[in-house]
Design a protein around this motif. Sequence first.
Motif, PDB file in Angstrom:
ATOM      1  N   MET A   1       0.922  -1.170  -0.037  1.00  0.00           N
ATOM      2  CA  MET A   1      -0.127  -0.009  -0.005  1.00  0.00           C
ATOM      3  C   MET A   1       0.833   1.179  -0.160  1.00  0.00           C
ATOM      4  SD  MET A   1      -3.076  -1.076  -0.040  1.00  0.00           S
ATOM      5  CE  MET A   1      -2.332  -2.600  -1.016  1.00  0.00           C
ATOM      6  N   PRO A   2       0.197   2.256  -0.477  1.00  0.00           N
ATOM      7  CA  PRO A   2       1.067   3.600  -0.451  1.00  0.00           C
ATOM      8  C   PRO A   2       1.311   4.100   1.116  1.00  0.00           C
ATOM      9  CG  PRO A   2      -1.229   4.075  -1.113  1.00  0.00           C
ATOM     10  CD  PRO A   2      -1.097   2.564  -0.959  1.00  0.00           C
ATOM     11  N   ARG A   3       2.622   4.473   1.279  1.00  0.00           N
ATOM     12  CA  ARG A   3       3.206   4.359   2.510  1.00  0.00           C
ATOM     13  C   ARG A   3       4.002   5.758   2.507  1.00  0.00           C
ATOM     14  NH1 ARG A   3       7.702   1.761   5.704  1.00  0.00           N
ATOM     15  NH2 ARG A   3       8.788   1.751   3.798  1.00  0.00           N
ATOM     16  N   PHE A   4       3.908   6.878   3.658  1.00  0.00           N
ATOM     17  CA  PHE A   4       4.317   7.913   3.599  1.00  0.00           C
ATOM     18  C   PHE A   4       5.036   8.135   5.007  1.00  0.00           C
ATOM     19  CE2 PHE A   4       2.184   8.128  -0.235  1.00  0.00           C
ATOM     20  CZ  PHE A   4       2.974   8.623  -1.308  1.00  0.00           C
ATOM     21  N   GLY A   5       5.382   7.399   5.583  1.00  0.00           N
ATOM     22  CA  GLY A   5       6.147   7.420   6.865  1.00  0.00           C
ATOM     23  C   GLY A   5       5.049   8.060   8.045  1.00  0.00           C
ATOM     24  N   LYS A   6       5.848   8.669   8.977  1.00  0.00           N
ATOM     25  CA  LYS A   6       5.041   9.054  10.294  1.00  0.00           C
ATOM     26  C   LYS A   6       4.330  10.465   9.894  1.00  0.00           C
ATOM     27  CE  LYS A   6       8.153   6.746  13.438  1.00  0.00           C
ATOM     28  NZ  LYS A   6       9.332   7.038  14.106  1.00  0.00           N
ATOM     29  N   GLU A   7       5.070  11.256   9.258  1.00  0.00           N
ATOM     30  CA  GLU A   7       4.511  12.608   9.163  1.00  0.00           C
ATOM     31  C   GLU A   7       3.241  12.713   8.111  1.00  0.00           C
ATOM     32  OE1 GLU A   7       6.207  14.597  10.997  1.00  0.00           O
ATOM     33  OE2 GLU A   7       7.365  13.119  11.563  1.00  0.00           O
ATOM     34  N   TYR A   8       3.429  12.071   7.159  1.00  0.00           N
ATOM     35  CA  TYR A   8       2.057  12.189   6.236  1.00  0.00           C
ATOM     36  C   TYR A   8       1.797  11.068   5.469  1.00  0.00           C
ATOM     37  CZ  TYR A   8      -0.072  13.127   1.578  1.00  0.00           C
ATOM     38  OH  TYR A   8      -1.210  13.298   0.621  1.00  0.00           O
ATOM     39  N   LYS A   9       0.444  10.758   5.466  1.00  0.00           N
ATOM     40  CA  LYS A   9      -0.349   9.642   4.805  1.00  0.00           C
ATOM     41  C   LYS A   9      -1.278  10.001   3.947  1.00  0.00           C
ATOM     42  CE  LYS A   9       0.725   6.123   8.591  1.00  0.00           C
ATOM     43  NZ  LYS A   9       1.765   6.996   9.131  1.00  0.00           N
ATOM     44  N   MET A  10      -1.084   9.334   3.001  1.00  0.00           N
ATOM     45  CA  MET A  10      -2.006   9.765   1.609  1.00  0.00           C
ATOM     46  C   MET A  10      -3.573   9.563   2.234  1.00  0.00           C
ATOM     47  SD  MET A  10      -1.732   8.804  -2.344  1.00  0.00           S
ATOM     48  CE  MET A  10      -0.411  10.042  -2.460  1.00  0.00           C
ATOM     49  N   PHE A  11      -3.678   8.399   2.642  1.00  0.00           N
ATOM     50  CA  PHE A  11      -4.920   8.027   3.009  1.00  0.00           C
ATOM     51  C   PHE A  11      -4.843   7.502   4.421  1.00  0.00           C
ATOM     52  CE2 PHE A  11      -4.455   6.413  -1.495  1.00  0.00           C
ATOM     53  CZ  PHE A  11      -5.349   7.455  -1.895  1.00  0.00           C
ATOM     54  N   SER A  12      -5.981   7.871   5.202  1.00  0.00           N
ATOM     55  CA  SER A  12      -6.088   7.446   6.754  1.00  0.00           C
ATOM     56  C   SER A  12      -6.454   6.008   6.744  1.00  0.00           C
ATOM     57  CB  SER A  12      -6.737   8.413   7.655  1.00  0.00           C
ATOM     58  OG  SER A  12      -8.050   8.353   6.801  1.00  0.00           O
ATOM     59  N   LYS A  13      -7.347   5.638   5.770  1.00  0.00           N
ATOM     60  CA  LYS A  13      -7.760   4.298   5.768  1.00  0.00           C
ATOM     61  C   LYS A  13      -7.817   3.659   4.553  1.00  0.00           C
ATOM     62  CE  LYS A  13     -10.957   4.858  10.140  1.00  0.00           C
ATOM     63  NZ  LYS A  13     -10.664   6.322   9.925  1.00  0.00           N
ATOM     64  N   ILE A  14      -7.727   2.322   4.495  1.00  0.00           N
ATOM     65  CA  ILE A  14      -7.693   1.634   3.223  1.00  0.00           C
ATOM     66  C   ILE A  14      -8.636   0.459   3.489  1.00  0.00           C
ATOM     67  CG2 ILE A  14      -6.641   0.571   1.123  1.00  0.00           C
ATOM     68  CD1 ILE A  14      -4.170   2.485   1.423  1.00  0.00           C
ATOM     69  N   ILE A  15      -9.588   0.340   2.604  1.00  0.00           N
ATOM     70  CA  ILE A  15     -10.437  -0.791   2.752  1.00  0.00           C
ATOM     71  C   ILE A  15      -9.863  -1.878   2.026  1.00  0.00           C
ATOM     72  CG2 ILE A  15     -12.779  -1.663   2.238  1.00  0.00           C
ATOM     73  CD1 ILE A  15     -13.718   1.085   2.507  1.00  0.00           C
ATOM     74  N   PRO A  16      -9.750  -3.111   2.633  1.00  0.00           N
ATOM     75  CA  PRO A  16      -9.179  -4.367   1.841  1.00  0.00           C
ATOM     76  C   PRO A  16     -10.158  -4.872   1.048  1.00  0.00           C
ATOM     77  CG  PRO A  16      -9.091  -4.519   4.281  1.00  0.00           C
ATOM     78  CD  PRO A  16      -9.792  -3.308   4.157  1.00  0.00           C
ATOM     79  N   SER A  17      -9.864  -5.128  -0.349  1.00  0.00           N
ATOM     80  CA  SER A  17     -10.763  -5.693  -1.272  1.00  0.00           C
ATOM     81  C   SER A  17     -10.364  -7.073  -0.984  1.00  0.00           C
ATOM     82  CB  SER A  17     -10.480  -5.281  -2.759  1.00  0.00           C
ATOM     83  OG  SER A  17     -10.692  -3.912  -2.969  1.00  0.00           O
ATOM     84  N   LEU A  18     -11.374  -7.867  -0.801  1.00  0.00           N
ATOM     85  CA  LEU A  18     -11.433  -9.223  -0.597  1.00  0.00           C
ATOM     86  C   LEU A  18     -11.267 -10.171  -1.790  1.00  0.00           C
ATOM     87  CD1 LEU A  18     -14.110  -9.905   2.270  1.00  0.00           C
ATOM     88  CD2 LEU A  18     -11.816  -9.257   2.425  1.00  0.00           C
ATOM     89  N   GLU A  19     -11.725  -9.470  -2.764  1.00  0.00           N
ATOM     90  CA  GLU A  19     -11.140 -10.094  -4.225  1.00  0.00           C
ATOM     91  C   GLU A  19     -10.842  -9.181  -4.978  1.00  0.00           C
ATOM     92  OE1 GLU A  19     -14.583 -12.313  -5.798  1.00  0.00           O
ATOM     93  OE2 GLU A  19     -14.054 -14.029  -4.613  1.00  0.00           O
ATOM     94  N   LEU A  20      -9.629  -9.434  -5.795  1.00  0.00           N
ATOM     95  CA  LEU A  20      -9.081  -8.617  -6.847  1.00  0.00           C
ATOM     96  C   LEU A  20      -9.709  -8.962  -8.342  1.00  0.00           C
ATOM     97  CD1 LEU A  20      -7.583  -6.003  -6.288  1.00  0.00           C
ATOM     98  CD2 LEU A  20      -5.559  -7.154  -6.808  1.00  0.00           C
ATOM     99  N   ASP A  21     -10.232  -7.829  -9.119  1.00  0.00           N
ATOM    100  CA  ASP A  21     -10.438  -8.134 -10.314  1.00  0.00           C
ATOM    101  C   ASP A  21      -9.203  -7.588 -11.400  1.00  0.00           C
ATOM    102  OD1 ASP A  21     -11.374  -8.447 -13.058  1.00  0.00           O
ATOM    103  OD2 ASP A  21     -13.127  -7.478 -12.700  1.00  0.00           O
TER     104      ASP A  21
END
Length: 227
Positions: free
Chosen positions: A183-203
């Motif tokens: 997932m996108p990761r920007f360290g302690k200072e800044y996160k692009m998304f506070s939450k990401i919903i897991p997709s249980l299946e990926l198309d």
Amino acid sequence: EGPESFPPLRNEAAVRVLQGRMKGIQGHCNSCYMDAALFSLFSCTSVLDSMLFMPFPLCDRNVQGILRDEIVNPLRRTGFVRASSVMHLREQLTDKGQCSSFTNAEKDPEEFLTLIMQQILGIEPLLKLQSGGQKEHECYCYQIFMDKQEDLVVPDVQQLVERSFLSSDLKLVEIPSCFIIQMPRFGKEYKMFSKIIPSLELDITDLLLDSPRECCLCGDVATLECS
């Protein structure tokens, strides 16, 4: 008699074994990148269990044994792995790798996965990608890169993978046996998304190179693709 094995946790068993205090993999000394990767790869799926048992050509049986007996089996059996077990693995990786700081520094998960899969176990790359019609390249996991998306507040994994592939003009050359996504990761200072919903299946239909897909207007097999 072969090494002991425990199946991955599923459904009610996963909740019963993994939920609560003192569960998961205990963190210590910047180990979070490795703890999260190991938990994701082994707690509830068996797709990479060959890493624990197969005698690969380059396979270091000592590292394989630590991974299986001190980390994966306790995680699946009791839902808890002590920090000392992960440190034992980190010490072995420091001995085998080109890098001396696996025991104390925070790393990128991809660096850890490539070291253990390629150099220590000798597993073939899991992904074949092609960018903009160029030569295909192989790798072990895919890291999502994208610019800030104003319309995505709480995205799911499907949206992130599709947009990341689109922005990088990427295609999967073939259906992967295992698709590890960072997932996108920007360290302690800044996160692009506070939450990401897991997709249980990926198309991945639209992500595959030369995959037959239907026209969005007439429903016949499409001959052109508009990004």
